[in-house]
Design an enzyme around this catalytic site. Structure first.
Site, PDB file in Angstrom:
ATOM      1  CE  LYS A  15      40.233  54.919  16.884  1.00  0.00           C
ATOM      2  NZ  LYS A  15      39.429  55.761  16.005  1.00  0.00           N
ATOM      3  NE  ARG A  90      37.214  59.172  20.953  1.00  0.00           N
ATOM      4  CZ  ARG A  90      37.038  57.926  20.547  1.00  0.00           C
ATOM      5  NH1 ARG A  90      37.582  56.935  21.186  1.00  0.00           N
ATOM      6  NH2 ARG A  90      36.326  57.684  19.473  1.00  0.00           N
ATOM      7  NE  ARG A 124      31.432  51.956  12.440  1.00  0.00           N
ATOM      8  CZ  ARG A 124      32.391  52.499  13.181  1.00  0.00           C
ATOM      9  NH1 ARG A 124      33.619  52.028  13.144  1.00  0.00           N
ATOM     10  NH2 ARG A 124      32.118  53.545  13.936  1.00  0.00           N
ATOM     11  NE  ARG A 157      29.509  52.770  17.047  1.00  0.00           N
ATOM     12  CZ  ARG A 157      30.829  52.980  17.099  1.00  0.00           C
ATOM     13  NH1 ARG A 157      31.667  51.982  16.837  1.00  0.00           N
ATOM     14  NH2 ARG A 157      31.305  54.156  17.396  1.00  0.00           N
ATOM     15  NE  ARG A 168      31.824  58.657  16.017  1.00  0.00           N
ATOM     16  CZ  ARG A 168      31.557  57.650  15.198  1.00  0.00           C
ATOM     17  NH1 ARG A 168      30.405  57.615  14.539  1.00  0.00           N
ATOM     18  NH2 ARG A 168      32.424  56.689  15.034  1.00  0.00           N
TER      19      ARG A 168
END
Ligand code: ADP
Length: 210
Positions: A15, A90, A124, A157, A168
């Site tokens: 995204k 969300r 990531r 992160r 998540r």
């Protein structure tokens, strides 16, 4: 031409990467509630301190905090021409709150097989300064551990660690995925296959937005 756009998709669907490109194309600001919240955490504001624990565990930040930070951002003059929302809404309560203060012209859903997500997220790495996103296997930085653009040390992160990733994905399935139906019923939803390279996905997104 659409100027008020929402991007939906599970964590790891790409995204942020796509939203940044498409916002540039359309000449509207890219508003990521995740980025706004991380900036508040980094600046140690009261709101940031309250959000931090929720974020690092992979839970949603309470709606009132997110709405406050988003409202503030939407009041800035550049958002008058429109916006591309990334990471908001969300859940249904947020979608209803958004509907009360703005029309939405289109909702892009980035669709991807769930088994791809965990790998994308755990590999990531991000630049805390310019928000550039790297991937240890598909898009490594030129010098290990450093941002290509500004040399800042890259970070993993806290919510890209395994326990938080699981939370998540569960939060997405339970609270965010119902928005596909919500916007589908309002004839705003445009689904895009999010597998493939960022260029391939961007071409598909442009197609559904024209
Ligand atoms: P991703 O889409 O990869 O999960 P984001 O950067 O969009 O990452 O969000 C990171 C975290 O910030 C979320 O897990 C959540 O804790 C918080 N957050 C971002 N946007 C919202 C929102 N609209 N409502 C509640 N929490 C949010």
């Amino acid at each position: 031409m659409m100027h008020r756009i929402v991007f939906l998709g599970p964590p790891g669907a790409g995204k942020g990467t796509q939203a940044a490109r498409i916002a540039r194309d359309l000449g509207v600001p890219h508003l990521s509630t995740g980025d706004l919240l991380r900036a508040a955490v980094a600046a140690r504001t009261p709101l940031g301190l309250e959000a931090e624990g929720h974020m690092s565990a992979g839970r949603l930040v309470p709606d009132d905090l997110v709405l406050r930070i988003l409202h503030e951002r939407l009041e800035q003059p550049d958002a008058r021409v429109g916006y591309l929302l990334d990471g908001f809404p969300r859940n249904l309560a947020q979608a209803e709150a958004l509907g009360k203060f703005s029309e939405v012209d289109g909702v892009v859903s980035l669709d991807i097989a769930p088994d791809r997500l965990v790998r994308r997220l755990s590999e990531r790495r991000v630049c805390p300064k310019c928000q550039s996103v790297y991937n240890l296997s598909t898009k490594p930085p030129a010098t290990a551990g450093m941002c290509d653009l500004d040399g800042t040390p890259l970070v993993h992160r806290p919510d890209d660690r395994p326990e938080a990733i699981a939370t998540r994905l569960k939060v997405y399935a339970e609270q965010t995925a119902p928005l596909l139906d919500y916007y589908g019923k309002r004839h705003l939803l445009r689904s895009v296959d999010a597998s493939g390279t960022p260029d391939e996905v961007a071409a598909r997104v442009r197609q559904v937005l024209t």
